[in-house]
Design a protein around this motif. Structure first.
Motif, short mmCIF file in Angstrom:
data_model
loop_
_atom_site.label_atom_id
_atom_site.label_comp_id
_atom_site.label_asym_id
_atom_site.label_seq_id
_atom_site.Cartn_x
_atom_site.Cartn_y
_atom_site.Cartn_z
N THR A 192 25.61 -0.16 -15.00
CA THR A 192 26.28 0.04 -16.34
C THR A 192 27.99 -0.41 -15.27
OG1 THR A 192 25.15 1.24 -17.67
CG2 THR A 192 27.14 0.87 -18.16
N ARG A 193 28.82 -1.27 -15.50
CA ARG A 193 30.00 -1.70 -15.55
C ARG A 193 31.10 -0.46 -16.11
NH1 ARG A 193 28.22 -6.35 -17.59
NH2 ARG A 193 29.97 -7.09 -19.82
N ALA A 194 31.51 -0.60 -15.94
CA ALA A 194 32.58 0.30 -15.87
C ALA A 194 32.81 1.04 -17.15
CB ALA A 194 34.14 -0.17 -16.63
N LYS A 200 32.85 2.60 -7.39
CA LYS A 200 32.55 2.31 -6.95
C LYS A 200 32.10 0.60 -7.41
CE LYS A 200 28.65 0.67 -3.65
NZ LYS A 200 27.60 0.99 -2.58
N ILE A 201 32.89 -0.34 -6.69
CA ILE A 201 32.77 -1.43 -7.35
C ILE A 201 32.18 -2.75 -6.89
CG2 ILE A 201 34.28 -3.97 -7.26
CD1 ILE A 201 36.98 -2.12 -7.16
N TRP A 220 41.55 10.94 -21.05
CA TRP A 220 40.22 11.46 -21.98
C TRP A 220 38.55 10.33 -21.95
CZ3 TRP A 220 37.12 9.22 -25.93
CH2 TRP A 220 36.13 10.49 -26.61
N CYS A 221 38.59 8.92 -21.82
CA CYS A 221 37.40 7.90 -21.99
C CYS A 221 37.18 8.42 -20.51
CB CYS A 221 37.81 6.49 -22.44
SG CYS A 221 38.16 6.37 -24.00
N MET A 222 37.95 8.34 -19.63
CA MET A 222 37.34 8.15 -18.40
C MET A 222 37.03 10.04 -17.76
SD MET A 222 38.23 6.13 -16.54
CE MET A 222 39.20 5.05 -15.39
N ASN A 223 37.05 10.82 -18.37
CA ASN A 223 36.42 11.98 -18.50
C ASN A 223 34.77 12.32 -19.22
OD1 ASN A 223 36.14 15.36 -18.10
ND2 ASN A 223 36.43 15.10 -20.62
N GLU A 224 34.68 11.19 -20.10
CA GLU A 224 33.74 11.34 -21.13
C GLU A 224 32.63 10.58 -19.95
OE1 GLU A 224 32.33 12.56 -24.53
OE2 GLU A 224 34.12 13.93 -23.22
N SER A 225 32.77 9.73 -19.58
CA SER A 225 32.72 9.05 -18.60
C SER A 225 31.20 9.70 -17.12
CB SER A 225 32.58 7.33 -17.84
OG SER A 225 33.75 7.71 -17.53
N GLY A 226 32.43 10.71 -16.69
CA GLY A 226 31.96 10.96 -15.67
C GLY A 226 32.72 10.47 -14.49
N TYR A 227 33.88 10.05 -14.86
CA TYR A 227 35.08 10.00 -13.43
C TYR A 227 36.00 10.45 -12.81
CZ TYR A 227 31.85 5.80 -12.54
OH TYR A 227 30.61 5.39 -12.20
#
Length: 314
Positions: free
Chosen positions: A130-132, A288-289, A187-194
């Motif tokens: 899944t991208r971003a 990873k891009i 917050w969004c980054m944390n929710e996505s696991g990054y």
């Protein structure tokens, strides 16, 4: 006793999907039938591709590579053995990557489990990745806000929760100490696991305290963090890149834009006053891009088009 495995074949996949659509196709007529037929074809093609990524066992090569560790006396519960990739030398990894072939030990002394890192990598092959992934979360939050501004519910409580997440105790309506664009981003980054910064500062990605959390990239990609910096003060604005318009302006999906979560257009500066200038593009250091992340001309499927001349990912 030898163990035998049976595989879910492409022909079985196609048969089951056609059976699933059979009743609907028999009853449908005209355009509805054509739509169902097209959908059936799409699902068959997608699942065939995914099942093909799982059926690589006939391509496995026997080998006796030396390992740095031994997994002996492991009991039942292991699925099919997947490459113990982390035990390869640097040259062996390059060769395995080049061939895209999984090599397994043939020794009968040990029972090999899948390596967790290899398992995750193989699941990416199956699902396509899944991208971003934080973008899906940000878009979902935008829909949940229902277009409300920060002094109205549900946006008020949502913005407040983003600020509390990073340790900011001020109100989202406080224009001096409560801007929440960075809190929403983290917050969004944390929710996505990054990786994320426990900070309400829009300049966190460029701060030395968080250099282990973000890395700068030269070419913008879908979902990257766009940072604008004030020309004299330590403040700015940040949001996620959704795409570009025909003039090359950045379409940012972000929080605290018009006191809500939306997509807004920015150029080299955030406003005509030119107080906040584009500083750079960033991604979580652990992201990873891939080629799919780069911007291309066209419209993504199943996505709302916010600008008739939108340039973004297919």
């Amino acid at each position: 006793m030898p163990i035998s495995y049976s595989f879910y074949t492409e022909s079985e996949i196609e048969k089951e999907i056609k059976e699933y659509y059979k009743i609907g196709l028999n009853q449908a007529t005209g355009d509805k039938k054509k739509t169902l037929e097209a959908k059936q074809g799409e699902n068959i093609a997608l699942l065939k591709k995914r099942i093909k990524n799982t059926c690589f066992w006939d391509k496995v090569e026997k080998g006796e590579q030396e390992t740095k560790s031994t997994f002996s006396n492991l009991t039942a519960g292991a699925f099919l053995a997947i490459i113990v990739y982390s035990y390869y030398t640097k040259d062996e990894k390059k060769e395995a990557d080049k061939k895209n072939i999984r090599n397994f030990k043939t020794s009968q002394k040990n029972v090999w489990h899948f390596h967790p890192i290899a398992f995750v990598e193989h699941m990416k092959l199956i699902t396509g990745g899944t991208r971003a992934p934080w973008m899906e979360i940000a878009i979902a939050e935008s829909k949940k806000a229902k277009g409300c501004v920060e002094n109205l519910e549900p946006m008020y409580s949502m913005a407040k929760s983003y600020l509390r997440f990073v340790g900011n105790k001020f109100e989202p309506t406080d224009g001096t100490y409560g801007p929440w664009c960075a809190s929403f981003m983290n917050w969004c980054m944390n929710e996505s696991g990054y990786k994320y910064a426990k900070s309400a500062s829009s300049l966190a990605p460029i701060h030395n305290n968080f250099k282990a959390h973000f890395r700068k990239i030269e070419e913008p990609i879908y979902g990257c963090i766009v940072v604008y910096k004030h020309k004299t003060k330590w403040k700015g604005h940040t949001g996620f890149l959704y795409g570009l318009d025909k003039d090359g302006n950045y379409l940012l999906l972000g929080g605290n834009q018009g006191n809500t979560i939306n997509i807004e257009k920015y150029g080299e500066y955030t406003s005509k006053s030119k107080s906040k200038k584009l500083y750079g593009f960033y991604v979580p250091i652990d992201y990873k891009i891939s080629e799919a992340d780069y911007l291309t001309v066209g419209f993504p499927k199943n996505r709302t088009v916010y600008n008739s001349n939108l340039l973004t990912l297919n």
